[in-house]
Design an enzyme around this catalytic site. Structure first.
Site, mmCIF file in Angstrom:
data_model
loop_
_atom_site.group_PDB
_atom_site.id
_atom_site.type_symbol
_atom_site.label_atom_id
_atom_site.label_comp_id
_atom_site.label_asym_id
_atom_site.label_seq_id
_atom_site.Cartn_x
_atom_site.Cartn_y
_atom_site.Cartn_z
ATOM 1 N N SER B 12 19.861 27.766 26.540
ATOM 2 C CA SER B 12 18.411 27.915 26.409
ATOM 3 C C SER B 12 17.794 26.718 25.674
ATOM 4 C CB SER B 12 18.101 29.213 25.652
ATOM 5 O OG SER B 12 16.732 29.491 25.665
ATOM 6 N N SER B 13 18.584 25.704 25.406
ATOM 7 C CA SER B 13 18.102 24.544 24.640
ATOM 8 C C SER B 13 17.693 23.419 25.590
ATOM 9 C CB SER B 13 19.222 24.087 23.692
ATOM 10 O OG SER B 13 19.136 22.710 23.425
#
Lengths: 200, 200
Positions: B12-13
């Site tokens: 999710s980065s």
């Protein structure tokens, strides 16, 4: 004549020092001037909820190592002072005053302050130390001490910080390049590319 | 044979995605392999007191702009998804499982997940979506769904995050280069220089 780059910095910000040592040459390669602007991160951190890196668990060890590594990469020597971070209002008011005397004098003073703090561990939160450094650069010690306590100059610095806030500044160093914001000394190479390409 | 580089990432980065697209070529230029390690930032942020960038006032606007600008610089297209950040435990367990099948398969799956999330806004927090993406890459959908719910694989992921913690990881992407830690996609150029010079 193209617009100058804007360079926001805090005298207690390690990566601001690295940027201060680099930005003049970088801008000159593109025929740009730099508008140096001393601000205070404290009030801006209050709004954004940021904290000094040194107060962040785990991250602080990395940060110290990275700072010294970045210094070496750019041919600089220094370290995080034992007293870090420190209040920089006196240093910043002195910078505002010198900026009116002359841009070159102000930049010379700024670089001297950064080096005094990060290389020689002089306590730049102390207005007497700030006055010493100004005097070493050929300026009037007494005049600087008056400026630092003068409500008019205090007000000027508050305005500078307000203008930074309006520009979206939440950390330092922070650059504006033709309206485009860049945060962090590690964005300077990107600023370089931005200027070379005229944006992308 | 020199040591592989270690590359810690969270699915999710956003900047992890940029690093994922770049690190293979970079490492190959120095004859290095890359050890890809999917972790979860949530538990690490709890310890360090960090927060997702998007939840930080003022900084979040800059962050979105910078992410898209960095994508463009590297020839990528994408954006922050409306649902951001998202939990990535299912995606990471799938990655661990595929890493045992084969490194190339795991990297192919990782890139497909990043692109699904940041280019196509598919919800990679949903294990069914993760299973779909794995199936699209030629893997057994049912097997992946079993892995995601399997206590043994859950335990494996917890261990991965613990190992990251022991390595000093507090954000992503995070790289270890012969023991030297680098944090952030904007440190990849520095990793490049580090490898070229053999440190400095």
């Amino acid at each position: 004549m193209p617009e100058p780059l804007t360079f926001y910095f805090d005298f207690s910000s390690p990566y601001s020092w690295i940027a201060a040592e680099r930005i003049g040459d970088l801008a000159a390669r593109y025929g740009r001037d730099v508008r140096w602007r001393a601000i205070l991160l404290g009030p801006l951190f209050k709004e954004s909820g940021n904290r000094p890196l040194i107060n962040q668990p785990i991250k602080s060890d990395y940060f110290r190592r990275d700072f010294v590594r970045c210094l070496r990469l750019h041919g600089l020597e220094g370290d995080l002072p034992a007293k870090f971070p420190v209040p920089t209002a006196a240093a910043a008011r002195g910078f505002l005053w010198l900026s009116e005397i002359g841009e070159a004098a102000a930049i010379d003073y700024a670089l001297a302050l950064f080096r005094a703090y990060f290389q020689d561990e002089r306590d730049i939160s102390d207005r007497l130390v700030v006055a010493d450094i100004a005097a070493e650069r050929g300026h009037d010690r007494g005049a600087l001490l008056s400026v630092v306590e003068d409500p008019a100059w205090k007000g000027r610095l508050v305005e500078e910080v307000e203008e930074a806030r309006r520009d979206g500044v939440f950390g330092a160093p922070f650059f504006l390049v033709d309206g485009e914001p860049f945060w962090g000394a590690d964005r300077l190479d990107m600023v370089d590319t931005w200027l070379a390409k005229g944006g992308w």
